[in-house]
Design a protein around this motif. Sequence first.
Motif, PDB file in Angstrom:
ATOM      1  N   GLN A  20      64.792  85.077  48.575  1.00  0.00           N
ATOM      2  CA  GLN A  20      63.924  83.837  48.954  1.00  0.00           C
ATOM      3  C   GLN A  20      63.684  83.036  47.765  1.00  0.00           C
ATOM      4  OE1 GLN A  20      60.804  84.636  51.498  1.00  0.00           O
ATOM      5  NE2 GLN A  20      59.578  82.854  50.942  1.00  0.00           N
ATOM      6  N   THR A  24      65.657  79.024  47.436  1.00  0.00           N
ATOM      7  CA  THR A  24      64.691  78.311  47.420  1.00  0.00           C
ATOM      8  C   THR A  24      64.846  77.294  46.275  1.00  0.00           C
ATOM      9  OG1 THR A  24      63.248  79.599  48.930  1.00  0.00           O
ATOM     10  CG2 THR A  24      62.359  77.297  48.056  1.00  0.00           C
ATOM     11  N   ASN A 144      56.109  82.635  56.388  1.00  0.00           N
ATOM     12  CA  ASN A 144      57.159  82.344  56.883  1.00  0.00           C
ATOM     13  C   ASN A 144      57.287  82.243  58.454  1.00  0.00           C
ATOM     14  OD1 ASN A 144      58.908  84.656  54.534  1.00  0.00           O
ATOM     15  ND2 ASN A 144      58.904  82.514  54.431  1.00  0.00           N
ATOM     16  N   VAL A 165      56.691  77.890  56.067  1.00  0.00           N
ATOM     17  CA  VAL A 165      58.113  77.696  55.376  1.00  0.00           C
ATOM     18  C   VAL A 165      59.114  78.632  56.143  1.00  0.00           C
ATOM     19  CG1 VAL A 165      59.312  77.770  53.391  1.00  0.00           C
ATOM     20  CG2 VAL A 165      57.077  76.662  53.457  1.00  0.00           C
ATOM     21  N   ASN A 167      62.259  81.262  56.911  1.00  0.00           N
ATOM     22  CA  ASN A 167      63.043  81.985  56.162  1.00  0.00           C
ATOM     23  C   ASN A 167      64.466  81.524  56.381  1.00  0.00           C
ATOM     24  OD1 ASN A 167      63.251  83.664  53.827  1.00  0.00           O
ATOM     25  ND2 ASN A 167      62.020  85.158  54.654  1.00  0.00           N
ATOM     26  N   TRP A 336      68.457  77.202  53.984  1.00  0.00           N
ATOM     27  CA  TRP A 336      67.655  76.764  52.759  1.00  0.00           C
ATOM     28  C   TRP A 336      67.200  75.577  52.380  1.00  0.00           C
ATOM     29  CZ3 TRP A 336      65.239  81.018  51.686  1.00  0.00           C
ATOM     30  CH2 TRP A 336      65.935  82.346  51.696  1.00  0.00           C
ATOM     31  N   THR A 339      64.182  75.031  54.305  1.00  0.00           N
ATOM     32  CA  THR A 339      63.082  75.759  53.530  1.00  0.00           C
ATOM     33  C   THR A 339      62.764  74.861  52.453  1.00  0.00           C
ATOM     34  OG1 THR A 339      63.989  77.865  54.235  1.00  0.00           O
ATOM     35  CG2 THR A 339      62.686  77.767  52.002  1.00  0.00           C
ATOM     36  N   THR A 343      59.102  73.452  51.739  1.00  0.00           N
ATOM     37  CA  THR A 343      58.447  73.757  50.584  1.00  0.00           C
ATOM     38  C   THR A 343      58.006  72.718  49.900  1.00  0.00           C
ATOM     39  OG1 THR A 343      59.885  75.808  50.342  1.00  0.00           O
ATOM     40  CG2 THR A 343      58.499  75.333  48.520  1.00  0.00           C
TER      41      THR A 343
END
Length: 363
Positions: A20, A24, A144, A165, A167, A336, A339, A343
């Motif tokens: 992760q 990320t 998550n 956020v 996964n 991702w 994500t 983020t």
Amino acid sequence: MRVLMWINSGSEIPGGHRVQLQQTARALRALGVEVDEHDGPFLPDGDWDIVHGFQLSAGEVAQARQQGFPVAMSTIYVGLAYGTAAGGGGPTLRDGAGRTYRGMRYLRASLRGREPLTRLATLEMEDQLDRMRAWSMADVLLPNAEGEARHIRDDLGVLTQTSIVPNAIDARLFAPGFDRPRLAGTVLSVGRIEPHKGQLAVIEALRGLPDVTLTIVGPTHPHHREYANLCRTAATDNVTLLSGVEHNELPDLYARHHTHVLASWYETTGLVSLEAAASGCTIVTTDRGHAREYLGDDARYCDPADPATIRQTTLAALGDSASASLRDRVTSQFTWEDTARATLAAYERVVALRGPRTSAAAD
């Protein structure tokens, strides 16, 4: 935007928390964010807009706050019931998992005497209090799943703002295997080898099935080598254990197996379930945690405490066809890139609210 991603506790253990952080960071860099990655107990020298912590202690969060850095924390919280028995009301699946796990730990300690038992209870309380302090000092928490955020609030009383956020997976790596033909009766289980992941129960559940083969893939948890030995001892002729597999070798493994099984005691998501779903496996996962928020009715859910239900759900999944709708949902909502965008949005809200950095280090 300049970000320090900082991990300390558990940094030496392979697994989803490392994936992760690394993935990320990679996706944030593609959005133009400057990301430094750091392992260790002390805040390094540098100038960032925000510190993003993974499994940091309260003392480590305090280091960042004293230097004037806002702090975001990826929680990866498995729920209080996993470690302690919940009180009030009737028992739930979640409570049962917690009582079983905690009961085994306390039984082992009690057999060694009063001092080990007292030490375990004290350490458990200290760990929980430290987590509460760390997350309460943070500016934003990044769970998550909605259920994870709810448990942080209800279990711990932590009222720090949260931003969900998801996964994720690398869809370009895994999705191409979706339509590959695969042999009937082939079962795969990917994950770090440890009691939490439940590989031994899967081996026991599928023992004696002549038309089923099981492949278990994952590194041994450095603290659970005895458990890995138990898995090897229990493995029969239909079981293959693989440890030295690189991440880029996983797509081929998923694409050669019909069903993926993850019988963990708890999963906030289960990255491997997402990878397997995108790759065309039918999915069996644990009923403990928040995987249902991601997988919905396109997966089958087993009780990790009961090898009979692992057996039943796995045999049922071996008769299912791969879900194209789940593949599409995973590859469109849980990448991702998704994500990283979520983020970055959380970072920007925190930085805007905090204003210019003020600390002795910034002067």
